[in-house]
Design a protein around this motif. Structure first.
Motif, PDB file in Angstrom:
ATOM      1  N   ARG A  75      55.147 -34.565-110.595  1.00  0.00           N
ATOM      2  CA  ARG A  75      55.254 -34.755-111.930  1.00  0.00           C
ATOM      3  C   ARG A  75      53.924 -33.879-112.516  1.00  0.00           C
ATOM      4  NH1 ARG A  75      58.037 -39.169-114.729  1.00  0.00           N
ATOM      5  NH2 ARG A  75      56.439 -38.816-116.428  1.00  0.00           N
ATOM      6  N   ALA A  76      54.306 -33.188-113.590  1.00  0.00           N
ATOM      7  CA  ALA A  76      53.183 -32.372-114.363  1.00  0.00           C
ATOM      8  C   ALA A  76      51.881 -33.455-114.808  1.00  0.00           C
ATOM      9  CB  ALA A  76      53.628 -31.734-115.591  1.00  0.00           C
ATOM     10  N   ASP A  77      52.510 -34.538-115.274  1.00  0.00           N
ATOM     11  CA  ASP A  77      51.373 -35.495-115.798  1.00  0.00           C
ATOM     12  C   ASP A  77      50.999 -36.510-114.609  1.00  0.00           C
ATOM     13  OD1 ASP A  77      53.902 -36.883-115.336  1.00  0.00           O
ATOM     14  OD2 ASP A  77      53.803 -37.963-117.397  1.00  0.00           O
ATOM     15  N   GLY A  78      51.376 -36.164-113.588  1.00  0.00           N
ATOM     16  CA  GLY A  78      50.842 -37.023-112.314  1.00  0.00           C
ATOM     17  C   GLY A  78      49.451 -37.293-112.172  1.00  0.00           C
ATOM     18  N   PRO A  79      48.529 -36.392-112.297  1.00  0.00           N
ATOM     19  CA  PRO A  79      47.182 -36.667-112.081  1.00  0.00           C
ATOM     20  C   PRO A  79      46.606 -37.546-113.305  1.00  0.00           C
ATOM     21  CG  PRO A  79      47.409 -34.413-111.958  1.00  0.00           C
ATOM     22  CD  PRO A  79      48.844 -35.007-112.279  1.00  0.00           C
ATOM     23  N   GLU A  80      47.168 -37.649-114.483  1.00  0.00           N
ATOM     24  CA  GLU A  80      46.761 -38.424-115.372  1.00  0.00           C
ATOM     25  C   GLU A  80      47.254 -39.797-115.405  1.00  0.00           C
ATOM     26  OE1 GLU A  80      45.373 -40.039-119.301  1.00  0.00           O
ATOM     27  OE2 GLU A  80      44.829 -38.361-117.907  1.00  0.00           O
ATOM     28  N   LEU A  81      48.629 -39.903-114.767  1.00  0.00           N
ATOM     29  CA  LEU A  81      49.203 -41.232-114.542  1.00  0.00           C
ATOM     30  C   LEU A  81      48.457 -41.919-113.521  1.00  0.00           C
ATOM     31  CD1 LEU A  81      53.153 -40.470-114.869  1.00  0.00           C
ATOM     32  CD2 LEU A  81      51.760 -41.778-116.486  1.00  0.00           C
ATOM     33  N   GLU A  82      48.035 -41.203-112.413  1.00  0.00           N
ATOM     34  CA  GLU A  82      47.282 -41.759-111.348  1.00  0.00           C
ATOM     35  C   GLU A  82      45.924 -42.111-111.789  1.00  0.00           C
ATOM     36  OE1 GLU A  82      47.300 -38.820-108.288  1.00  0.00           O
ATOM     37  OE2 GLU A  82      49.402 -38.595-108.070  1.00  0.00           O
ATOM     38  N   ARG A  83      45.346 -41.480-112.670  1.00  0.00           N
ATOM     39  CA  ARG A  83      43.931 -42.030-113.325  1.00  0.00           C
ATOM     40  C   ARG A  83      44.287 -43.115-114.048  1.00  0.00           C
ATOM     41  NH1 ARG A  83      41.310 -42.297-117.931  1.00  0.00           N
ATOM     42  NH2 ARG A  83      43.045 -41.287-119.116  1.00  0.00           N
ATOM     43  N   LEU A  84      45.472 -43.277-114.863  1.00  0.00           N
ATOM     44  CA  LEU A  84      45.743 -44.498-115.343  1.00  0.00           C
ATOM     45  C   LEU A  84      45.931 -45.585-114.746  1.00  0.00           C
ATOM     46  CD1 LEU A  84      48.135 -43.061-118.531  1.00  0.00           C
ATOM     47  CD2 LEU A  84      45.618 -43.903-118.817  1.00  0.00           C
ATOM     48  N   ALA A  85      46.631 -45.399-113.630  1.00  0.00           N
ATOM     49  CA  ALA A  85      47.122 -46.411-112.757  1.00  0.00           C
ATOM     50  C   ALA A  85      45.492 -46.946-111.980  1.00  0.00           C
ATOM     51  CB  ALA A  85      47.857 -46.058-111.561  1.00  0.00           C
ATOM     52  N   GLU A  86      44.582 -46.181-111.528  1.00  0.00           N
ATOM     53  CA  GLU A  86      43.619 -46.572-111.004  1.00  0.00           C
ATOM     54  C   GLU A  86      43.001 -47.488-112.064  1.00  0.00           C
ATOM     55  OE1 GLU A  86      42.651 -46.300-107.864  1.00  0.00           O
ATOM     56  OE2 GLU A  86      44.398 -45.401-107.312  1.00  0.00           O
ATOM     57  N   LEU A  87      42.846 -46.988-113.075  1.00  0.00           N
ATOM     58  CA  LEU A  87      42.070 -47.839-114.323  1.00  0.00           C
ATOM     59  C   LEU A  87      42.692 -49.294-114.639  1.00  0.00           C
ATOM     60  CD1 LEU A  87      41.218 -45.008-116.801  1.00  0.00           C
ATOM     61  CD2 LEU A  87      39.590 -46.436-115.455  1.00  0.00           C
ATOM     62  N   ALA A  88      44.112 -49.088-114.559  1.00  0.00           N
ATOM     63  CA  ALA A  88      44.735 -50.610-114.845  1.00  0.00           C
ATOM     64  C   ALA A  88      44.435 -51.350-113.660  1.00  0.00           C
ATOM     65  CB  ALA A  88      46.173 -50.100-114.661  1.00  0.00           C
ATOM     66  N   LEU A  89      44.252 -51.043-112.532  1.00  0.00           N
ATOM     67  CA  LEU A  89      44.102 -51.868-111.235  1.00  0.00           C
ATOM     68  C   LEU A  89      42.671 -52.337-111.382  1.00  0.00           C
ATOM     69  CD1 LEU A  89      45.819 -50.262-108.567  1.00  0.00           C
ATOM     70  CD2 LEU A  89      46.576 -52.275-109.779  1.00  0.00           C
ATOM     71  N   SER A  90      41.833 -51.643-111.855  1.00  0.00           N
ATOM     72  CA  SER A  90      40.129 -51.819-111.830  1.00  0.00           C
ATOM     73  C   SER A  90      39.729 -52.627-113.150  1.00  0.00           C
ATOM     74  CB  SER A  90      39.397 -50.502-111.533  1.00  0.00           C
ATOM     75  OG  SER A  90      39.374 -49.853-112.619  1.00  0.00           O
ATOM     76  N   THR A  91      40.766 -52.705-114.176  1.00  0.00           N
ATOM     77  CA  THR A  91      39.926 -53.149-115.465  1.00  0.00           C
ATOM     78  C   THR A  91      40.557 -54.540-115.501  1.00  0.00           C
ATOM     79  OG1 THR A  91      40.022 -51.067-116.381  1.00  0.00           O
ATOM     80  CG2 THR A  91      39.921 -52.917-117.964  1.00  0.00           C
ATOM     81  N   GLU A  92      39.759 -55.482-115.514  1.00  0.00           N
ATOM     82  CA  GLU A  92      40.292 -56.868-115.833  1.00  0.00           C
ATOM     83  C   GLU A  92      40.308 -57.329-117.143  1.00  0.00           C
ATOM     84  OE1 GLU A  92      37.857 -59.676-113.817  1.00  0.00           O
ATOM     85  OE2 GLU A  92      37.479 -58.474-112.075  1.00  0.00           O
ATOM     86  N   GLY A  93      41.097 -57.841-117.535  1.00  0.00           N
ATOM     87  CA  GLY A  93      41.439 -58.560-119.014  1.00  0.00           C
ATOM     88  C   GLY A  93      40.453 -59.732-119.318  1.00  0.00           C
ATOM     89  N   PRO A  94      40.603 -60.232-120.456  1.00  0.00           N
ATOM     90  CA  PRO A  94      39.572 -61.212-120.994  1.00  0.00           C
ATOM     91  C   PRO A  94      39.885 -62.693-119.908  1.00  0.00           C
ATOM     92  CG  PRO A  94      40.982 -60.464-122.777  1.00  0.00           C
ATOM     93  CD  PRO A  94      41.510 -60.071-121.457  1.00  0.00           C
ATOM     94  N   ALA A  95      38.848 -63.289-119.459  1.00  0.00           N
ATOM     95  CA  ALA A  95      38.746 -64.274-118.909  1.00  0.00           C
ATOM     96  C   ALA A  95      39.918 -65.458-119.062  1.00  0.00           C
ATOM     97  CB  ALA A  95      37.489 -65.015-118.556  1.00  0.00           C
ATOM     98  N   GLU A  96      39.712 -65.650-120.413  1.00  0.00           N
ATOM     99  CA  GLU A  96      40.861 -66.573-120.861  1.00  0.00           C
ATOM    100  C   GLU A  96      41.827 -66.040-121.658  1.00  0.00           C
ATOM    101  OE1 GLU A  96      40.492 -69.973-120.290  1.00  0.00           O
ATOM    102  OE2 GLU A  96      38.789 -69.483-119.102  1.00  0.00           O
ATOM    103  N   GLN A  97      43.291 -65.949-120.966  1.00  0.00           N
ATOM    104  CA  GLN A  97      44.212 -65.277-121.446  1.00  0.00           C
ATOM    105  C   GLN A  97      45.184 -66.373-121.984  1.00  0.00           C
ATOM    106  OE1 GLN A  97      45.817 -62.325-119.039  1.00  0.00           O
ATOM    107  NE2 GLN A  97      43.884 -60.933-119.307  1.00  0.00           N
ATOM    108  N   GLU A  98      45.236 -66.675-123.054  1.00  0.00           N
ATOM    109  CA  GLU A  98      46.113 -67.690-123.666  1.00  0.00           C
ATOM    110  C   GLU A  98      47.602 -66.969-123.732  1.00  0.00           C
ATOM    111  OE1 GLU A  98      45.757 -70.826-124.711  1.00  0.00           O
ATOM    112  OE2 GLU A  98      43.626 -70.617-123.792  1.00  0.00           O
TER     113      GLU A  98
END
Length: 88
Positions: A25-48
């Motif tokens: 995909r032409a946007d592959g590198p950007e999607l890979e960057r977003l995927a790495e960030l999605a896996l490494s970024t934690e959400g709020p500790a308390e998710q109601e």
């Protein structure tokens, strides 16, 4: 990189799953960057839980993260939207 998103919940309580391979995909590198960030970024500790909110399972090459609205980062939302847009 294989990215799979499964969305559940919402008003109708349905499920939607989509996958994409970034390699050709032409946007592959950007999607890979977003995927790495999605896996490494934690959400709020308390998710109601949010009534009728969406929950997501994002799988990237065997790793996964569980997310839910409205606790998504902008990067997570962009990735989810891009993958789910490929669903038939």
């Amino acid at each position: 990189m294989l990215i799979t998103v499964t969305r559940t919940g919402g008003l109708a309580g349905g499920e939607k799953t989509a996958s994409l391979e970034t390699e050709c995909r032409a946007d592959g590198p950007e999607l890979e960057r977003l995927a790495e960030l999605a896996l490494s970024t934690e959400g709020p500790a308390e998710q109601e839980p949010v009534p009728d909110g969406f929950r997501y399972v994002v799988r990237v090459d065997g790793k996964l993260v569980e997310l839910q609205d409205p606790y998504l980062t902008e990067d997570q939302r962009q990735l989810i939207d891009a993958v789910l847009a490929t669903a038939v």
